[in-house]
Design a protein around this motif. Structure first.
Motif, PDB file in Angstrom:
ATOM      1  N   ARG A  14       1.161  -0.972  -0.086  1.00  0.00           N
ATOM      2  CA  ARG A  14       0.012   0.005   0.026  1.00  0.00           C
ATOM      3  C   ARG A  14       0.857   1.372   0.015  1.00  0.00           C
ATOM      4  N   GLN A  15       0.360   2.562  -0.680  1.00  0.00           N
ATOM      5  CA  GLN A  15       1.139   3.580  -0.433  1.00  0.00           C
ATOM      6  C   GLN A  15       0.131   4.647  -0.335  1.00  0.00           C
ATOM      7  N   ALA A  16       0.431   5.293   0.749  1.00  0.00           N
ATOM      8  CA  ALA A  16      -0.532   6.533   1.175  1.00  0.00           C
ATOM      9  C   ALA A  16       0.335   7.846   0.664  1.00  0.00           C
ATOM     10  N   PRO A  17      -0.610   8.871   0.300  1.00  0.00           N
ATOM     11  CA  PRO A  17       0.141  10.290   0.104  1.00  0.00           C
ATOM     12  C   PRO A  17       1.547  10.394   0.385  1.00  0.00           C
ATOM     13  N   ALA A  18       2.459  10.878  -0.060  1.00  0.00           N
ATOM     14  CA  ALA A  18       3.590  11.348   0.388  1.00  0.00           C
ATOM     15  C   ALA A  18       4.352  10.533   1.321  1.00  0.00           C
ATOM     16  N   LYS A  19       4.181   9.032   1.111  1.00  0.00           N
ATOM     17  CA  LYS A  19       4.772   7.969   1.687  1.00  0.00           C
ATOM     18  C   LYS A  19       5.414   6.994   1.013  1.00  0.00           C
ATOM     19  N   GLU A  20       6.441   6.123   1.493  1.00  0.00           N
ATOM     20  CA  GLU A  20       6.777   5.162   0.521  1.00  0.00           C
ATOM     21  C   GLU A  20       5.798   3.788   0.351  1.00  0.00           C
ATOM     22  N   ARG A  21       5.815   3.440  -0.627  1.00  0.00           N
ATOM     23  CA  ARG A  21       4.985   1.955  -0.817  1.00  0.00           C
ATOM     24  C   ARG A  21       5.567   1.139   0.262  1.00  0.00           C
ATOM     25  N   GLU A  22       4.714   0.602   0.894  1.00  0.00           N
ATOM     26  CA  GLU A  22       5.087  -0.372   2.163  1.00  0.00           C
ATOM     27  C   GLU A  22       4.219  -1.896   1.912  1.00  0.00           C
ATOM     28  N   PHE A  23       5.194  -2.811   2.526  1.00  0.00           N
ATOM     29  CA  PHE A  23       4.663  -4.346   2.546  1.00  0.00           C
ATOM     30  C   PHE A  23       3.392  -4.433   3.275  1.00  0.00           C
TER      31      PHE A  23
END
Length: 123
Positions: free
Chosen positions: A37-46
């Motif tokens: 998943r990827q939230a705005p202004a954040k890295e894509r996370e497992f």
């Protein structure tokens, strides 16, 4: 292989949501299918993943016990069941796959990606 995540939407805090990952996965191959998943202004996370042949998925610590992953063996679909959703779960959710079996958690471990689906959790 093409993947497509679907099932996102707008829900309230505490609600549940089930995402689907539909892919034209080859029936004679084995895969590890993951969710990120990827939230705005954040890295894509497992988030978590499921290896073919396993009855349950594995997750990043922050999702263990709240999210589950399952597969419909009759269809090329992998589900991400998300319970007790929180506003911080708001993100674009992606599914990805690799034809290797293992405990993969990094983006680079997966070489097949689909378009994501937006999940928004209101407070």
């Amino acid at each position: 292989v093409q993947l497509q995540a679907s099932g996102g939407g707008l829900v309230q805090t505490g609600d549940s949501l089930r995402l689907s990952c539909l892919g034209n996965l080859r029936s004679r191959s084995s895969y590890t299918v993951g969710w990120f998943r990827q939230a705005p202004a954040k890295e894509r996370e497992f988030v978590g993943a499921l290896r073919w042949g396993s009855s349950r998925g594995y997750f990043a610590d922050s999702f263990e016990g709240r999210f589950t992953i399952s597969r419909d063996p009759a269809k090329p679909i992998v589900y991400l069941q998300m319970n007790s959703l929180k506003p911080e779960d708001t993100a674009f959710y992606y599914c990805a796959a690799t034809e290797r079996l293992g405990r993969f958690t990094r983006r680079d471990d997966f070489h097949m990606w689909g378009q994501g689906t937006q999940v928004t959790v209101s407070s």
